[in-house]
Design a protein around this motif. Structure first.
Motif, PDB file in Angstrom:
ATOM      1  N   THR A 154       2.958 -13.719  -8.475  1.00  0.00           N
ATOM      2  CA  THR A 154       3.116 -14.254  -9.827  1.00  0.00           C
ATOM      3  C   THR A 154       3.689 -13.159 -10.723  1.00  0.00           C
ATOM      4  OG1 THR A 154       0.882 -13.595 -10.463  1.00  0.00           O
ATOM      5  CG2 THR A 154       1.148 -15.793  -9.517  1.00  0.00           C
ATOM      6  N   ALA A 155       4.118 -13.539 -11.907  1.00  0.00           N
ATOM      7  CA  ALA A 155       4.732 -12.577 -12.821  1.00  0.00           C
ATOM      8  C   ALA A 155       3.746 -11.480 -13.214  1.00  0.00           C
ATOM      9  CB  ALA A 155       5.250 -13.291 -14.067  1.00  0.00           C
ATOM     10  N   ALA A 156       2.507 -11.851 -13.473  1.00  0.00           N
ATOM     11  CA  ALA A 156       1.501 -10.857 -13.869  1.00  0.00           C
ATOM     12  C   ALA A 156       1.188  -9.901 -12.715  1.00  0.00           C
ATOM     13  CB  ALA A 156       0.217 -11.556 -14.330  1.00  0.00           C
ATOM     14  N   HIS A 157       1.101 -10.454 -11.500  1.00  0.00           N
ATOM     15  CA  HIS A 157       0.831  -9.616 -10.328  1.00  0.00           C
ATOM     16  C   HIS A 157       1.991  -8.659 -10.082  1.00  0.00           C
ATOM     17  CE1 HIS A 157      -0.485  -9.543  -5.797  1.00  0.00           C
ATOM     18  NE2 HIS A 157      -0.549  -8.361  -6.365  1.00  0.00           N
ATOM     19  N   ARG A 158       3.219  -9.137 -10.245  1.00  0.00           N
ATOM     20  CA  ARG A 158       4.405  -8.307 -10.063  1.00  0.00           C
ATOM     21  C   ARG A 158       4.452  -7.185 -11.096  1.00  0.00           C
ATOM     22  NH1 ARG A 158       7.299 -12.572  -9.303  1.00  0.00           N
ATOM     23  NH2 ARG A 158       8.011 -12.747 -11.437  1.00  0.00           N
ATOM     24  N   LYS A 159       4.130  -7.509 -12.345  1.00  0.00           N
ATOM     25  CA  LYS A 159       4.120  -6.497 -13.407  1.00  0.00           C
ATOM     26  C   LYS A 159       3.082  -5.420 -13.111  1.00  0.00           C
ATOM     27  CE  LYS A 159       3.357  -5.902 -18.328  1.00  0.00           C
ATOM     28  NZ  LYS A 159       2.931  -6.525 -19.578  1.00  0.00           N
ATOM     29  N   ALA A 160       1.896  -5.838 -12.699  1.00  0.00           N
ATOM     30  CA  ALA A 160       0.837  -4.874 -12.368  1.00  0.00           C
ATOM     31  C   ALA A 160       1.234  -4.020 -11.167  1.00  0.00           C
ATOM     32  CB  ALA A 160      -0.471  -5.610 -12.092  1.00  0.00           C
ATOM     33  N   LEU A 161       1.862  -4.645 -10.172  1.00  0.00           N
ATOM     34  CA  LEU A 161       2.304  -3.914  -8.984  1.00  0.00           C
ATOM     35  C   LEU A 161       3.284  -2.810  -9.353  1.00  0.00           C
ATOM     36  CD1 LEU A 161       2.692  -3.753  -5.788  1.00  0.00           C
ATOM     37  CD2 LEU A 161       4.656  -5.214  -6.205  1.00  0.00           C
ATOM     38  N   PHE A 162       4.296  -3.133 -10.144  1.00  0.00           N
ATOM     39  CA  PHE A 162       5.304  -2.135 -10.473  1.00  0.00           C
ATOM     40  C   PHE A 162       4.791  -1.097 -11.459  1.00  0.00           C
ATOM     41  CE2 PHE A 162       8.201  -5.455  -8.832  1.00  0.00           C
ATOM     42  CZ  PHE A 162       8.630  -4.723  -7.742  1.00  0.00           C
ATOM     43  N   ASN A 163       3.850  -1.479 -12.330  1.00  0.00           N
ATOM     44  CA  ASN A 163       3.206  -0.468 -13.173  1.00  0.00           C
ATOM     45  C   ASN A 163       2.450   0.539 -12.312  1.00  0.00           C
ATOM     46  OD1 ASN A 163       4.182  -1.588 -15.509  1.00  0.00           O
ATOM     47  ND2 ASN A 163       2.256  -2.508 -16.131  1.00  0.00           N
ATOM     48  N   ASN A 164       1.705   0.039 -11.328  1.00  0.00           N
ATOM     49  CA  ASN A 164       0.944   0.926 -10.455  1.00  0.00           C
ATOM     50  C   ASN A 164       1.858   1.792  -9.588  1.00  0.00           C
ATOM     51  OD1 ASN A 164      -1.576   0.117 -11.367  1.00  0.00           O
ATOM     52  ND2 ASN A 164      -1.693  -1.569  -9.915  1.00  0.00           N
ATOM     53  N   LEU A 165       2.949   1.224  -9.083  1.00  0.00           N
ATOM     54  CA  LEU A 165       3.887   2.010  -8.283  1.00  0.00           C
ATOM     55  C   LEU A 165       4.560   3.085  -9.125  1.00  0.00           C
ATOM     56  CD1 LEU A 165       5.608  -0.684  -6.021  1.00  0.00           C
ATOM     57  CD2 LEU A 165       4.101   1.160  -5.288  1.00  0.00           C
ATOM     58  N   SER A 166       4.894   2.765 -10.372  1.00  0.00           N
ATOM     59  CA  SER A 166       5.529   3.767 -11.229  1.00  0.00           C
ATOM     60  C   SER A 166       4.543   4.862 -11.620  1.00  0.00           C
ATOM     61  CB  SER A 166       6.142   3.115 -12.467  1.00  0.00           C
ATOM     62  OG  SER A 166       5.158   2.456 -13.214  1.00  0.00           O
ATOM     63  N   ILE A 167       3.276   4.516 -11.812  1.00  0.00           N
ATOM     64  CA  ILE A 167       2.247   5.531 -12.069  1.00  0.00           C
ATOM     65  C   ILE A 167       2.157   6.487 -10.886  1.00  0.00           C
ATOM     66  CG2 ILE A 167      -0.269   5.852 -12.236  1.00  0.00           C
ATOM     67  CD1 ILE A 167      -0.300   3.275 -13.956  1.00  0.00           C
ATOM     68  N   ALA A 168       2.126   5.936  -9.677  1.00  0.00           N
ATOM     69  CA  ALA A 168       2.040   6.768  -8.477  1.00  0.00           C
ATOM     70  C   ALA A 168       3.284   7.635  -8.316  1.00  0.00           C
ATOM     71  CB  ALA A 168       1.838   5.901  -7.242  1.00  0.00           C
ATOM     72  N   LEU A 169       4.456   7.102  -8.652  1.00  0.00           N
ATOM     73  CA  LEU A 169       5.685   7.866  -8.508  1.00  0.00           C
ATOM     74  C   LEU A 169       5.733   9.034  -9.488  1.00  0.00           C
ATOM     75  CD1 LEU A 169       8.380   8.130  -7.050  1.00  0.00           C
ATOM     76  CD2 LEU A 169       9.378   6.639  -8.786  1.00  0.00           C
ATOM     77  N   VAL A 170       5.291   8.813 -10.715  1.00  0.00           N
ATOM     78  CA  VAL A 170       5.269   9.908 -11.691  1.00  0.00           C
ATOM     79  C   VAL A 170       4.205  10.932 -11.303  1.00  0.00           C
ATOM     80  CG1 VAL A 170       4.770  10.498 -14.101  1.00  0.00           C
ATOM     81  CG2 VAL A 170       6.220   8.548 -13.572  1.00  0.00           C
ATOM     82  N   LYS A 171       3.067  10.468 -10.819  1.00  0.00           N
ATOM     83  CA  LYS A 171       1.968  11.372 -10.489  1.00  0.00           C
ATOM     84  C   LYS A 171       2.256  12.206  -9.250  1.00  0.00           C
ATOM     85  CE  LYS A 171      -3.035  11.244  -9.921  1.00  0.00           C
ATOM     86  NZ  LYS A 171      -4.210  10.366  -9.892  1.00  0.00           N
ATOM     87  N   LYS A 209       0.195   4.081 -18.930  1.00  0.00           N
ATOM     88  CA  LYS A 209      -1.201   3.924 -19.360  1.00  0.00           C
ATOM     89  C   LYS A 209      -2.037   5.205 -19.245  1.00  0.00           C
ATOM     90  CE  LYS A 209      -1.296  -0.945 -18.069  1.00  0.00           C
ATOM     91  NZ  LYS A 209       0.146  -1.037 -17.886  1.00  0.00           N
ATOM     92  N   ASP A 210      -1.400   6.358 -19.332  1.00  0.00           N
ATOM     93  CA  ASP A 210      -2.113   7.630 -19.238  1.00  0.00           C
ATOM     94  C   ASP A 210      -1.336   8.688 -20.026  1.00  0.00           C
ATOM     95  OD1 ASP A 210      -3.677   9.781 -18.599  1.00  0.00           O
ATOM     96  OD2 ASP A 210      -3.153   9.820 -16.479  1.00  0.00           O
ATOM     97  N   ARG A 211      -1.992   9.320 -20.963  1.00  0.00           N
ATOM     98  CA  ARG A 211      -1.345  10.290 -21.830  1.00  0.00           C
ATOM     99  C   ARG A 211      -0.821  11.490 -21.040  1.00  0.00           C
ATOM    100  NH1 ARG A 211      -3.582  11.751 -27.625  1.00  0.00           N
ATOM    101  NH2 ARG A 211      -3.950   9.535 -27.420  1.00  0.00           N
ATOM    102  N   ASP A 212      -1.564  11.931 -20.028  1.00  0.00           N
ATOM    103  CA  ASP A 212      -1.122  13.085 -19.238  1.00  0.00           C
ATOM    104  C   ASP A 212       0.143  12.764 -18.441  1.00  0.00           C
ATOM    105  OD1 ASP A 212      -3.283  14.544 -20.160  1.00  0.00           O
ATOM    106  OD2 ASP A 212      -4.561  13.943 -18.476  1.00  0.00           O
ATOM    107  N   LEU A 213       0.223  11.543 -17.893  1.00  0.00           N
ATOM    108  CA  LEU A 213       1.414  11.164 -17.138  1.00  0.00           C
ATOM    109  C   LEU A 213       2.628  11.019 -18.040  1.00  0.00           C
ATOM    110  CD1 LEU A 213       0.050   8.586 -14.543  1.00  0.00           C
ATOM    111  CD2 LEU A 213       0.666  10.968 -14.200  1.00  0.00           C
TER     112      LEU A 213
END
Length: 145
Positions: A13-30, A71-75
């Protein structure tokens, strides 16, 4: 026909896709390098490139836009103060990520890829992926046993 329809749905779903890519981008930056399926990596590429573009602008508004995803100031600080200012990324006008195909996943034979920032290698991300406090020293084990 799918004329003029961009983006992969990935059977979510659109919400699941948005959450997935937010989490993947968090992991990529981290961690600066992550392993995922080909389709997810190719879709993540556009979001990651947009984050670097925001980091190169370095305005209050762009920091707030990046915070919506990370969603994280340090990132956000790492994105703006470290990643966007690296020579490999700052001198480019696009194409900030690199996707390397690494084979098939054993369980379902899905094609896997490793996505990372340009200029990032496995050796220089080892400290991010394996922090000191998670490593077990051989000396500590011999003293306890």
């Amino acid at each position: 026909m799918r004329h003029r329809k961009s983006g992969r749905k990935l059977n979510r779903t659109a919400a699941h896709r948005k959450a997935l890519f937010n989490n993947l981008s968090i992991a990529l930056v981290k961690y600066e390098m992550i392993q995922t399926t080909d389709a997810k990596a190719k879709e993540l590429r556009s979001l990651a490139d947009h984050l670097i573009t925001l980091g190169k602008r370095d305005t209050v508004h762009s920091r707030r836009q990046a915070f919506k995803v990370l969603k994280d100031r340090d990132l956000v600080g790492k994105l703006f103060d470290d990643l966007a200012k690296r020579d490999e990324l700052a001198t480019r006008s696009g194409g900030y990520t690199r996707i390397v195909k690494i084979g098939q996943r054993p369980g379902d034979n899905a094609p896997l890829s490793r996505i990372s920032w340009v200029g990032t290698t496995v050796e220089n991300t080892a400290a991010l992926r394996y922090p000191e406090h998670l490593l077990i020293d051989d000396e500590d084990e011999s003293e306890e046993g």
